[in-house]
Design an enzyme around this catalytic site. Structure first.
Site, PDB file in Angstrom:
ATOM      1  CB  ALA A   1      -0.529  -4.279   8.913  1.00  0.00           C
ATOM      2  CB  ALA A   2       0.266  -4.714   2.955  1.00  0.00           C
ATOM      3  N   GLY A   3       2.948  -4.508   4.562  1.00  0.00           N
ATOM      4  CA  GLY A   3       4.401  -4.689   4.630  1.00  0.00           C
ATOM      5  C   GLY A   3       4.801  -5.540   5.836  1.00  0.00           C
ATOM      6  CG  ASP A   4       4.074  -4.204   9.725  1.00  0.00           C
ATOM      7  OD1 ASP A   4       5.257  -3.860   9.540  1.00  0.00           O
ATOM      8  OD2 ASP A   4       3.205  -3.437  10.172  1.00  0.00           O
TER       9      ASP A   4
ATOM     10  NE  ARG B   1      -8.738 -10.228   7.674  1.00  0.00           N
ATOM     11  CZ  ARG B   1      -8.418 -11.469   7.265  1.00  0.00           C
ATOM     12  NH1 ARG B   1      -9.333 -12.244   6.731  1.00  0.00           N
ATOM     13  NH2 ARG B   1      -7.198 -11.933   7.415  1.00  0.00           N
TER      14      ARG B   1
HETATM   15  P1  ADP Z   1       4.181  -1.252   3.033  1.00  0.00           P
HETATM   16  O1  ADP Z   1       2.896  -1.611   3.686  1.00  0.00           O
HETATM   17  O2  ADP Z   1       5.367  -1.452   3.923  1.00  0.00           O
HETATM   18  O3  ADP Z   1       4.191   0.069   2.327  1.00  0.00           O
HETATM   19  P2  ADP Z   1       3.715  -2.538   0.460  1.00  0.00           P
HETATM   20  O4  ADP Z   1       2.579  -1.594   0.259  1.00  0.00           O
HETATM   21  O5  ADP Z   1       4.792  -2.556  -0.558  1.00  0.00           O
HETATM   22  O6  ADP Z   1       4.390  -2.387   1.901  1.00  0.00           O
HETATM   23  O7  ADP Z   1       3.050  -4.001   0.570  1.00  0.00           O
HETATM   24  C1  ADP Z   1       3.752  -5.169   0.937  1.00  0.00           C
HETATM   25  C2  ADP Z   1       3.307  -6.319   0.060  1.00  0.00           C
HETATM   26  O8  ADP Z   1       1.896  -6.532   0.241  1.00  0.00           O
HETATM   27  C3  ADP Z   1       3.523  -6.099  -1.428  1.00  0.00           C
HETATM   28  O9  ADP Z   1       4.796  -6.565  -1.828  1.00  0.00           O
HETATM   29  C4  ADP Z   1       2.394  -6.922  -2.039  1.00  0.00           C
HETATM   30  O10 ADP Z   1       2.807  -8.262  -2.192  1.00  0.00           O
HETATM   31  C5  ADP Z   1       1.279  -6.831  -0.998  1.00  0.00           C
HETATM   32  N1  ADP Z   1       0.357  -5.744  -1.366  1.00  0.00           N
HETATM   33  C6  ADP Z   1       0.376  -4.456  -0.967  1.00  0.00           C
HETATM   34  N2  ADP Z   1      -0.604  -3.726  -1.561  1.00  0.00           N
HETATM   35  C7  ADP Z   1      -1.267  -4.592  -2.363  1.00  0.00           C
HETATM   36  C8  ADP Z   1      -2.398  -4.477  -3.244  1.00  0.00           C
HETATM   37  N3  ADP Z   1      -3.019  -3.299  -3.445  1.00  0.00           N
HETATM   38  N4  ADP Z   1      -2.820  -5.597  -3.894  1.00  0.00           N
HETATM   39  C9  ADP Z   1      -2.203  -6.784  -3.719  1.00  0.00           C
HETATM   40  N5  ADP Z   1      -1.135  -6.962  -2.899  1.00  0.00           N
HETATM   41  C10 ADP Z   1      -0.662  -5.889  -2.232  1.00  0.00           C
END
Ligand code: ADP
Length: 312
Positions: free
Chosen positions: A254-257, A290
Site C-alpha cells: 500500500a505504499a503506492g496507494d 508498518r
Molecule cells: P507500489 O507500492 O505501487 O509498487 P512504490 O513501491 O513505488 O509503489 O512506492 C510508492 C512510494 O512509497 C515511493 O515513491 C516511495 O516514496 C515510497 N516507498 C516505497 N518503498 C519505500 C522504501 N523501501 N523506503 C522508503 N520509501 C519507500
C-alpha cells in the site's frame, strides 16, 4: 457529498477486497499443503486503500465501488464508514462474492498472491454515472485498474467533462486506451510504467524517458514511483526527481496507494509540485514502516510530524 469548504473533496472509484493473509515457513508448491500461522483478515483493494489514505490525510472522501452480499462485503463497507468515508455509491451486488486476495507470506517476507476480483468486476460505467453529482462537486477523482477498463474510461470522461482533476493509477498494469491515459496526472510504479511504455526502467533517468513516452499518449503529467528510489515527475515544464526517505521497512504493501492519495490531497491544498511529491513520498515511507495495507496508512499529523523532523 457533504463537506466543509476547507477540506479537499475526493471521490475514489475502485476496488474493495478482503485480504486473507497467512504467514508460513514457505510458500506451498503446487499440490503441497503447508501449515501456517493465524489467518489475518485485512481490508484492502487499491481503491479502498486510496480512499482510506485520503480520508486519514484530511480529505472529505466518497467511494464508488461494488461489494458482494456476503459477510466480507458488510465488513468492508463498515470499515470505510468508520473512516468517515461516504459509501452512498458503494453498491452491494446480490448473489456475488466480494473481492478477496489470498496471500501467503514466507519467512523471508516474500509473498504469493491470488486475487479473486468478485464484485469488483461488476463495477460498471452506470455506477460512475450514478455518482455524477459527487464527481462534479469533487476537487479530484482517483481511479485505478482493478475494475473494468470501460468503467475507468467513464471516470476519466466524466471528470474531464466536469473540469475535475483526475489522477489515474494504472495498477495493476493493463492494456489501456489513450483516452484513459489522458489523465491530469498518471501515477504508475516502475513496473507499470515499463509495461505501458515498452521501455526498461532501472534508474530515475530511464523512468523519466518512460514518463515522457506516456505523456505522448495523452497524460498531462506523469509521476513514476520507484520504491526505495523515490519518484520522478514529468510535465510540459520539465522533469524532477525526488528521493525516498530512509526508513526501517517492515512491509511495503500500500505504499503506492498512500503516495497517490497524499499527492492528490497536497495538490488540492495548493502545494507546488516538489512539495506535493515530498509529502507523497513521506506518506509512502510511513506506510512501509508498518504491516498490512489499510492498518499501515498514516494520518495527516503523522506525515507532518515526520516531515518536520526530516528536513532533507
Ligand atoms: P507500489 O507500492 O505501487 O509498487 P512504490 O513501491 O513505488 O509503489 O512506492 C510508492 C512510494 O512509497 C515511493 O515513491 C516511495 O516514496 C515510497 N516507498 C516505497 N518503498 C519505500 C522504501 N523501501 N523506503 C522508503 N520509501 C519507500
Amino acid at each position: 457529498m457533504a463537506s466543509s469548504p476547507s477540506k479537499p473533496r475526493i471521490v475514489v472509484v475502485g476496488s474493495m477486497n478482503m485480504d486473507l493473509v497467512v504467514r508460513a515457513d514457505r510458500i506451498p508448491a503446487p499440490g503441497e499443503t503447508v501449515l501456517g500461522g493465524e489467518c489475518l483478515q485485512w481490508p484492502g483493494g487499491k481503491g479502498a486503500n486510496q480512499a482510506v489514505a485520503a480520508a486519514r490525510l484530511g480529505a472529505d472522501c466518497a467511494m464508488v465501488a461494488c461489494v458482494g452480499d456476503d459477510a466480507f462485503g458488510a465488513v468492508l463497507k463498515g470499515g470505510l464508514v468508520r473512516e468517515g468515508i461516504n459509501v452512498d455509491h458503494v453498491r452491494t451486488a446480490a448473489g456475488t462474492a466480494s473481492g478477496a486476495a489470498l496471500i501467503v507470506v514466507d519467512a523471508a517476507g516474500r509473498n504469493a498472491i491470488c486475487v479473486a476480483p468478485g464484485a469488483n468486476r461488476l463495477l460498471a460505467p452506470e455506477d460512475v454515472c450514478r455518482a455524477e453529482g459527487a464527481i462534479r462537486r469533487a476537487d479530484a477523482v482517483l481511479v485505478q485498474f482493478e475494475t473494468p477498463m470501460e468503467t475507468v474510461a467513464e471516470v476519466v470522461r466524466l471528470a474531464k467533462s466536469a473540469g475535475v482533476q483526475v489522477f489515474v493509477n494504472p495498477a495493476p498494469a493493463a492494456r489501456a486506451p489513450d483516452d484513459v491515459l489522458s489523465a491530469d496526472v498518471l501515477i504508475p510504479n516502475a513496473s507499470e510504467a515499463a509495461a505501458m511504455s515498452g521501455l526498461e526502467i532501472d534508474d530515475p533517468a530511464s523512468a523519466i524517458l518512460a514518463a515522457r513516452r506516456l505523456m505522448e499518449r495523452g497524460a498531462q503529467a506523469v509521476a513514476v514511483t520507484l520504491g526505495e528510489a523515490g519518484c520522478v515527475w514529468v510535465d510540459a515544464g520539465g522533469a524532477l526527481q525526488v528521493p525516498a526517505f530512509q526508513v526501517p521497512v517492515v512491509d511495503t504493501t500500500a505504499a503506492g496507494d498512500a503516495f497517490v492519495a497524499a499527492f492528490a490531497v497536497a495538490r488540492i491544498r495548493g502545494d507546488d509540485t516538489p512539495m506535493a511529491l515530498r509529502y507523497a513520498c513521506a506518506a509512502g515511507a510511513l506506510t512501509c514502516m508498518r504491516a498490512g495495507a489499510q492498518p499501515s496508512l498514516p494520518g495527516a499529523r503523522e506525515v507532518e510530524a515526520f516531515l518536520y523532523g526530516n528536513p532533507s
